[in-house]
Scaffold this active site. Structure first.
Site, mmCIF file in Angstrom:
data_model
loop_
_atom_site.group_PDB
_atom_site.id
_atom_site.type_symbol
_atom_site.label_atom_id
_atom_site.label_comp_id
_atom_site.label_asym_id
_atom_site.label_seq_id
_atom_site.Cartn_x
_atom_site.Cartn_y
_atom_site.Cartn_z
ATOM 1 C CG ASN A 95 44.459 42.168 40.834
ATOM 2 O OD1 ASN A 95 42.857 42.326 40.948
ATOM 3 N ND2 ASN A 95 44.825 41.757 39.476
ATOM 4 C CG HIS A 112 42.327 48.593 46.141
ATOM 5 N ND1 HIS A 112 41.428 47.921 45.299
ATOM 6 C CD2 HIS A 112 42.160 49.726 46.223
ATOM 7 C CE1 HIS A 112 40.470 48.837 45.129
ATOM 8 N NE2 HIS A 112 40.807 49.856 45.539
ATOM 9 C CB SER A 181 32.870 42.649 39.310
ATOM 10 O OG SER A 181 33.362 43.390 40.428
ATOM 11 C CG ASN A 205 35.271 41.270 32.657
ATOM 12 O OD1 ASN A 205 35.319 40.161 33.515
ATOM 13 N ND2 ASN A 205 34.433 42.283 33.626
HETATM 14 C C1 BV8 Z 1 36.989 54.547 49.534
HETATM 15 C C2 BV8 Z 1 42.215 45.098 48.825
HETATM 16 C C3 BV8 Z 1 36.709 56.784 50.243
HETATM 17 C C4 BV8 Z 1 41.858 44.300 49.962
HETATM 18 C C5 BV8 Z 1 39.854 45.920 48.015
HETATM 19 C C6 BV8 Z 1 30.603 52.107 53.170
HETATM 20 C C7 BV8 Z 1 31.569 52.259 53.929
HETATM 21 C C8 BV8 Z 1 33.066 52.516 53.435
HETATM 22 C C9 BV8 Z 1 33.008 52.762 52.111
HETATM 23 C C10 BV8 Z 1 32.079 52.459 51.338
HETATM 24 C C11 BV8 Z 1 30.979 52.119 51.627
HETATM 25 N N1 BV8 Z 1 29.964 51.881 50.598
HETATM 26 C C12 BV8 Z 1 30.759 52.170 49.439
HETATM 27 C C13 BV8 Z 1 31.788 52.421 50.160
HETATM 28 C C14 BV8 Z 1 33.057 52.621 49.044
HETATM 29 C C15 BV8 Z 1 33.630 51.324 48.937
HETATM 30 C C16 BV8 Z 1 32.835 50.394 47.829
HETATM 31 O O1 BV8 Z 1 32.959 50.788 46.739
HETATM 32 N N2 BV8 Z 1 32.291 49.495 48.357
HETATM 33 C C17 BV8 Z 1 31.453 48.626 47.393
HETATM 34 C C18 BV8 Z 1 31.464 47.371 48.185
HETATM 35 C C19 BV8 Z 1 30.281 49.271 47.032
HETATM 36 N N3 BV8 Z 1 35.009 51.682 48.552
HETATM 37 C C20 BV8 Z 1 35.901 52.019 49.480
HETATM 38 O O2 BV8 Z 1 35.804 51.535 50.526
HETATM 39 C C21 BV8 Z 1 37.288 52.520 48.839
HETATM 40 N N4 BV8 Z 1 37.722 53.431 49.644
HETATM 41 O O3 BV8 Z 1 35.916 54.584 49.072
HETATM 42 O O4 BV8 Z 1 37.661 55.747 50.225
HETATM 43 C C22 BV8 Z 1 37.483 57.459 49.088
HETATM 44 C C23 BV8 Z 1 37.048 57.302 47.983
HETATM 45 C C24 BV8 Z 1 37.603 58.045 46.604
HETATM 46 C C25 BV8 Z 1 38.646 58.914 46.761
HETATM 47 C C26 BV8 Z 1 39.193 59.005 48.137
HETATM 48 C C27 BV8 Z 1 38.809 58.320 49.356
HETATM 49 C C28 BV8 Z 1 38.281 51.244 49.085
HETATM 50 C C29 BV8 Z 1 37.791 50.055 48.529
HETATM 51 C C30 BV8 Z 1 39.156 49.138 48.452
HETATM 52 C C31 BV8 Z 1 38.826 47.591 49.149
HETATM 53 N N5 BV8 Z 1 40.039 46.799 48.894
HETATM 54 N N6 BV8 Z 1 41.054 44.785 47.897
HETATM 55 C C32 BV8 Z 1 41.972 42.791 49.636
HETATM 56 O O5 BV8 Z 1 42.117 42.131 48.517
HETATM 57 O O6 BV8 Z 1 41.712 42.045 50.498
HETATM 58 S S1 BV8 Z 1 38.482 45.530 47.209
HETATM 59 C C33 BV8 Z 1 38.518 44.237 45.947
HETATM 60 O O7 BV8 Z 1 37.414 43.970 45.378
HETATM 61 C C34 BV8 Z 1 39.451 44.633 45.072
HETATM 62 O O8 BV8 Z 1 40.871 45.071 45.106
HETATM 63 C C35 BV8 Z 1 38.792 45.107 43.855
HETATM 64 O O9 BV8 Z 1 38.903 46.576 43.994
HETATM 65 C C36 BV8 Z 1 37.255 44.843 44.339
HETATM 66 C C37 BV8 Z 1 36.734 44.371 43.393
HETATM 67 O O10 BV8 Z 1 37.355 43.416 42.810
HETATM 68 P P1 BV8 Z 1 37.536 42.681 41.294
HETATM 69 O O11 BV8 Z 1 38.963 42.881 41.004
HETATM 70 O O12 BV8 Z 1 36.571 43.596 40.373
HETATM 71 O O13 BV8 Z 1 37.284 41.399 41.146
HETATM 72 P P2 BV8 Z 1 35.674 40.777 41.354
HETATM 73 O O14 BV8 Z 1 35.967 39.253 41.852
HETATM 74 O O15 BV8 Z 1 34.626 41.529 41.745
HETATM 75 O O16 BV8 Z 1 35.477 40.471 39.841
HETATM 76 C C38 BV8 Z 1 36.225 39.651 38.992
HETATM 77 C C39 BV8 Z 1 36.064 39.986 37.646
HETATM 78 O O17 BV8 Z 1 36.753 39.064 36.780
HETATM 79 C C40 BV8 Z 1 34.571 39.792 37.037
HETATM 80 O O18 BV8 Z 1 34.115 40.675 36.191
HETATM 81 C C41 BV8 Z 1 34.847 38.496 36.618
HETATM 82 O O19 BV8 Z 1 33.821 38.261 35.262
HETATM 83 C C42 BV8 Z 1 36.345 38.163 35.810
HETATM 84 N N7 BV8 Z 1 36.764 37.056 35.410
HETATM 85 C C43 BV8 Z 1 36.691 36.066 36.321
HETATM 86 N N8 BV8 Z 1 37.654 35.094 35.800
HETATM 87 C C44 BV8 Z 1 38.398 35.678 34.630
HETATM 88 C C45 BV8 Z 1 37.717 36.986 34.664
HETATM 89 N N9 BV8 Z 1 38.042 37.771 33.471
HETATM 90 C C46 BV8 Z 1 38.927 37.260 32.712
HETATM 91 N N10 BV8 Z 1 39.494 36.254 32.577
HETATM 92 C C47 BV8 Z 1 39.035 35.199 33.558
HETATM 93 N N11 BV8 Z 1 39.489 33.945 33.643
#
Ligand code: BV8
Length: 237
Positions: A95, A112, A181, A205
């Site tokens: 976050n 992040h 997630s 979660n």
């Molecule tokens: C990287 C900051 C290399 C910004 C975020 C193509 C091109 C380039 C990269 C890629 C590509 N394909 C894949 C990749 C890798 C990519 C990636 O993983 N893509 C995904 C879409 C497949 N990753 C990257 O690009 C990363 N960098 O790979 O660089 C590298 C790798 C390794 C080592 C060195 C270099 C960088 C990714 C960072 C992106 N920035 N955020 C902003 O906030 O605007 S991502 C953002 O979404 C978050 O930071 C978090 O990481 C991500 C997922 O979010 P979650 O926190 O899990 O939230 P989400 O909504 O998904 O889920 C919520 C959860 O809460 C659910 O489970 C739900 O059930 C639960 N919940 C809901 N309510 C509650 C609850 N739980 C409890 N109580 C509640 N009340």
């Protein structure tokens, strides 16, 4: 009680503080309303800085009015309790909000980045920045104009503190993922790394994450209930 606990939090820990999650069943997640490839990549920022900066300005203003919830306070309590017994909490968050800090957590690794900080693309200076960022703004450190961006890790960019995170994962007695997630890497891969190091894994979660099968144990429900209950079990009198 385990001495060194590694906790990874995601948007779910801040959901009850009113900050949106990225993906949800109702399709109202941030990335379901806005296309991350148009707003959360360096290419998007180069192509359309106004839209990207406005997107983060809106989230920063929303954050200023948000409050930490019981889950944030429970994790701050866990940090104090472990420290008082010679143990350690490594708290890594995906976050970009500051709710862990506002709840009293002292050591937070923002892999992040942080929404309340700005970074100059020219000189690299990072500073606390609770206000809007406009393309015309000048870096207070090097004076260059139009080079300020949110200090946030976008898709395709290297997450922060990866070495420190790997070291802590290796030494942990327990790995806990809270409110994430398991959709984004490398954060989603930490549980597999922990397992490879022989570390027990626990998911807290609202519902099972994409990588739920990787966890030894799981507890489901809203973080404001499940996290304080778990911490009370660990540190309660
Ligand atoms: C990287 C900051 C290399 C910004 C975020 C193509 C091109 C380039 C990269 C890629 C590509 N394909 C894949 C990749 C890798 C990519 C990636 O993983 N893509 C995904 C879409 C497949 N990753 C990257 O690009 C990363 N960098 O790979 O660089 C590298 C790798 C390794 C080592 C060195 C270099 C960088 C990714 C960072 C992106 N920035 N955020 C902003 O906030 O605007 S991502 C953002 O979404 C978050 O930071 C978090 O990481 C991500 C997922 O979010 P979650 O926190 O899990 O939230 P989400 O909504 O998904 O889920 C919520 C959860 O809460 C659910 O489970 C739900 O059930 C639960 N919940 C809901 N309510 C509650 C609850 N739980 C409890 N109580 C509640 N009340």
């Amino acid at each position: 009680m385990q001495e060194h606990i590694f906790v990874l939090t995601g948007a779910g820990v801040s959901a009850e503080s009113g900050l949106g999650t990225f993906r949800d069943k109702k399709g109202e997640g941030i990335w379901q309303k806005f296309d991350p490839m148009k707003l959360a990549t360096p290419e998007a920022f180069a192509r359309d800085p106004e839209s990207v900066l406005a997107f983060y300005d809106a989230r920063r203003r929303n954050l200023i009015n948000a409050k930490p919830n019981a889950a944030h306070f429970a994790l701050a309590r866990l940090e104090r309790a472990l420290a008082s017994r010679g143990g350690r909490l490594t708290l890594v968050t995906q976050n970009i909000d500051d709710l862990h800090e506002r709840a009293g957590s002292k050591e937070v690794i923002h892999m992040h980045g942080e929404l309340l900080k700005a970074r100059c693309q020219r000189c690299g200076a990072v500073r606390f920045w609770p206000d809007d960022i406009k393309p015309s703004y000048v870096c207070p450190h090097c004076g260059s104009a139009g080079s300020l961006r949110p200090h946030v890790v976008w898709f395709g960019e290297m997450p922060l503190s990866m070495d420190e995170i790997d070291q802590a994962l290796r030494l942990a007695d327990l790995f806990v993922a809270i409110g994430t997630s398991g959709a984004v890497y490398p954060a989603a891969g930490f549980v597999a790394e922990a397992r490879a190091y022989g570390v027990p894994t626990f998911e807290i979660n609202l519902e099972a994450a994409d990588n739920a099968y990787c966890f030894d144990e799981a507890r489901y429900g809203p973080a404001s209930e499940t996290v304080p209950a778990w911490v009370e079990e660990l540190v309660g009198g």
